[in-house]
Design a protein around this motif. Structure first.
Motif, PDB file in Angstrom:
ATOM      1  N   SER A   1       1.064  -1.120  -0.083  1.00  0.00           N
ATOM      2  CA  SER A   1       0.022  -0.017   0.079  1.00  0.00           C
ATOM      3  C   SER A   1       0.807   1.063  -0.007  1.00  0.00           C
ATOM      4  N   HIS A   2       0.056   2.205  -0.421  1.00  0.00           N
ATOM      5  CA  HIS A   2       0.787   3.830  -0.143  1.00  0.00           C
ATOM      6  C   HIS A   2       0.749   3.833   1.215  1.00  0.00           C
ATOM      7  N   MET A   3       1.777   4.412   1.932  1.00  0.00           N
ATOM      8  CA  MET A   3       2.075   4.651   3.414  1.00  0.00           C
ATOM      9  C   MET A   3       1.974   3.417   4.183  1.00  0.00           C
ATOM     10  N   THR A   4       1.050   3.541   5.402  1.00  0.00           N
ATOM     11  CA  THR A   4       0.989   2.541   6.241  1.00  0.00           C
ATOM     12  C   THR A   4      -0.076   1.729   6.444  1.00  0.00           C
TER      13      THR A   4
ATOM     14  N   MET B   1      -3.468  -3.168   8.286  1.00  0.00           N
ATOM     15  CA  MET B   1      -4.186  -4.458   7.986  1.00  0.00           C
ATOM     16  C   MET B   1      -3.425  -5.512   8.386  1.00  0.00           C
ATOM     17  N   LYS B   2      -2.089  -5.705   8.470  1.00  0.00           N
ATOM     18  CA  LYS B   2      -1.508  -6.853   8.927  1.00  0.00           C
ATOM     19  C   LYS B   2      -1.732  -7.060  10.388  1.00  0.00           C
ATOM     20  N   GLU B   3      -1.788  -5.893  11.345  1.00  0.00           N
ATOM     21  CA  GLU B   3      -1.889  -5.696  12.470  1.00  0.00           C
ATOM     22  C   GLU B   3      -3.387  -6.132  12.776  1.00  0.00           C
TER      23      GLU B   3
ATOM     24  N   VAL C   1       4.520  -6.915   4.460  1.00  0.00           N
ATOM     25  CA  VAL C   1       4.250  -5.783   4.184  1.00  0.00           C
ATOM     26  C   VAL C   1       4.878  -5.133   3.527  1.00  0.00           C
ATOM     27  N   MET C   2       4.224  -4.024   2.433  1.00  0.00           N
ATOM     28  CA  MET C   2       5.011  -2.850   1.597  1.00  0.00           C
ATOM     29  C   MET C   2       4.554  -1.741   1.904  1.00  0.00           C
ATOM     30  N   THR C   3       5.148  -0.872   2.807  1.00  0.00           N
ATOM     31  CA  THR C   3       4.652   0.398   3.025  1.00  0.00           C
ATOM     32  C   THR C   3       5.317   1.431   2.225  1.00  0.00           C
ATOM     33  N   ALA C   4       4.747   1.688   1.031  1.00  0.00           N
ATOM     34  CA  ALA C   4       5.440   2.420  -0.130  1.00  0.00           C
ATOM     35  C   ALA C   4       5.504   3.989   0.184  1.00  0.00           C
ATOM     36  N   TYR C   5       6.482   4.698   0.053  1.00  0.00           N
ATOM     37  CA  TYR C   5       6.707   6.161   0.070  1.00  0.00           C
ATOM     38  C   TYR C   5       6.740   6.618   1.585  1.00  0.00           C
ATOM     39  N   THR C   6       7.327   5.753   2.277  1.00  0.00           N
ATOM     40  CA  THR C   6       7.225   6.332   3.907  1.00  0.00           C
ATOM     41  C   THR C   6       8.595   7.059   3.839  1.00  0.00           C
ATOM     42  N   THR C   7       9.572   6.981   3.084  1.00  0.00           N
ATOM     43  CA  THR C   7      10.754   7.723   3.105  1.00  0.00           C
ATOM     44  C   THR C   7      10.971   8.682   1.665  1.00  0.00           C
ATOM     45  N   ASP C   8      11.623   9.667   1.830  1.00  0.00           N
ATOM     46  CA  ASP C   8      11.904  10.505   0.686  1.00  0.00           C
ATOM     47  C   ASP C   8      12.333   9.651  -0.508  1.00  0.00           C
ATOM     48  N   LYS C   9      13.513   8.916  -0.410  1.00  0.00           N
ATOM     49  CA  LYS C   9      14.225   8.054  -1.212  1.00  0.00           C
ATOM     50  C   LYS C   9      13.784   6.811  -1.487  1.00  0.00           C
ATOM     51  N   TYR C  10      12.466   6.462  -1.513  1.00  0.00           N
ATOM     52  CA  TYR C  10      11.823   5.374  -1.695  1.00  0.00           C
ATOM     53  C   TYR C  10      12.018   4.677  -2.892  1.00  0.00           C
ATOM     54  N   ASP C  11      12.386   3.312  -3.226  1.00  0.00           N
ATOM     55  CA  ASP C  11      12.573   2.932  -4.462  1.00  0.00           C
ATOM     56  C   ASP C  11      11.779   1.574  -4.471  1.00  0.00           C
ATOM     57  N   ILE C  12      10.525   1.741  -5.287  1.00  0.00           N
ATOM     58  CA  ILE C  12       9.508   0.662  -5.318  1.00  0.00           C
ATOM     59  C   ILE C  12       9.878  -0.552  -5.745  1.00  0.00           C
ATOM     60  N   GLU C  13      10.688  -0.556  -7.063  1.00  0.00           N
ATOM     61  CA  GLU C  13      11.057  -1.628  -7.651  1.00  0.00           C
ATOM     62  C   GLU C  13      12.112  -2.395  -6.879  1.00  0.00           C
ATOM     63  N   SER C  14      12.938  -1.807  -5.862  1.00  0.00           N
ATOM     64  CA  SER C  14      14.033  -2.377  -5.193  1.00  0.00           C
ATOM     65  C   SER C  14      13.344  -3.186  -3.970  1.00  0.00           C
ATOM     66  N   GLU C  15      12.139  -2.530  -3.758  1.00  0.00           N
ATOM     67  CA  GLU C  15      11.536  -3.195  -2.491  1.00  0.00           C
ATOM     68  C   GLU C  15      10.461  -4.548  -3.113  1.00  0.00           C
ATOM     69  N   ILE C  16      10.113  -4.255  -4.167  1.00  0.00           N
ATOM     70  CA  ILE C  16       9.640  -5.583  -4.890  1.00  0.00           C
ATOM     71  C   ILE C  16      10.431  -6.786  -5.036  1.00  0.00           C
TER      72      ILE C  16
ATOM     73  N   VAL D   1      -0.127 -10.991  -3.879  1.00  0.00           N
ATOM     74  CA  VAL D   1       0.187  -9.500  -3.518  1.00  0.00           C
ATOM     75  C   VAL D   1      -1.379  -8.868  -3.714  1.00  0.00           C
ATOM     76  N   ILE D   2      -1.547  -8.158  -2.544  1.00  0.00           N
ATOM     77  CA  ILE D   2      -2.841  -7.343  -2.684  1.00  0.00           C
ATOM     78  C   ILE D   2      -2.424  -5.900  -2.240  1.00  0.00           C
ATOM     79  N   THR D   3      -2.939  -5.197  -3.180  1.00  0.00           N
ATOM     80  CA  THR D   3      -2.523  -3.925  -3.447  1.00  0.00           C
ATOM     81  C   THR D   3      -3.778  -3.156  -3.085  1.00  0.00           C
ATOM     82  N   ASP D   4      -3.573  -1.688  -2.584  1.00  0.00           N
ATOM     83  CA  ASP D   4      -4.720  -0.786  -2.138  1.00  0.00           C
ATOM     84  C   ASP D   4      -5.324  -0.213  -3.128  1.00  0.00           C
ATOM     85  N   LEU D   5      -4.942   0.322  -4.330  1.00  0.00           N
ATOM     86  CA  LEU D   5      -5.620   0.931  -5.163  1.00  0.00           C
ATOM     87  C   LEU D   5      -5.519   0.632  -6.840  1.00  0.00           C
TER      88      LEU D   5
END
Length: 136
Positions: free
Chosen positions: A7-10, A15-17, A31-46, A58-62
């Motif tokens: 998801s975007h942010m948290t 949801m996991k909690e 969990v993947m909490t995307a864009y929680t830092t300025d230098k977030y790299d989504i492909e690297s986290e995937i 994988v269940i995404t938010d939007l």
């Protein structure tokens, strides 16, 4: 079998909690909490989330959001659709349904996935209608 909440942010973390409050510890849910830092790299986290993962859902938010688009693009570009399934529209009913059926041998079967989605849709209800037609 891994379940990845993305998801975007948290939202995914919350949801996991909530899932673990209801079902207990879920070590196969990440969990993947995307864009929680300025230098977030989504492909690297995937890449990191899929390391040593044979099969995952994988269940995404939007739908059409950047997180969903990144996952769909990654799975398509890397020809992973036979072992990585991406669903969007994350909600607690959907995630509970999937986590409760994680041991199903046909878990990545499109029929089962579509059934989980339909079940989740039926749980979205205007409760005022149930209460006897409370007027607006």
């Amino acid at each position: 079998m891994e379940i990845i909440l993305a998801s975007h942010m948290t939202l995914a973390k919350g949801m996991k909690e909530s899932l673990e409050f209801i079902l207990g510890p879920l070590p196969n849910v990440r969990v993947m909490t995307a864009y929680t830092t300025d230098k977030y790299d989504i492909e690297s986290e995937i890449n990191q989330l899929l390391q040593n993962t044979e099969r995952a859902i994988v269940i995404t938010d939007l739908l059409g959001g950047s997180v969903n688009t990144a996952w769909v693009t990654y799975v398509y570009k890397n020809n992973l659709s036979d072992r990585i399934k991406v669903i969007t529209g994350m909600n607690l009913n959907l995630v509970l349904e999937i986590c409760s059926n994680v041991n199903d041998n046909d878990f990545l079967n499109n029929t089962n996935i579509n059934n989980y989605i339909e079940s989740s849709k039926r749980a979205i209800v205007n409760c005022n209608n149930i209460l006897g037609g409370i007027n607006d």
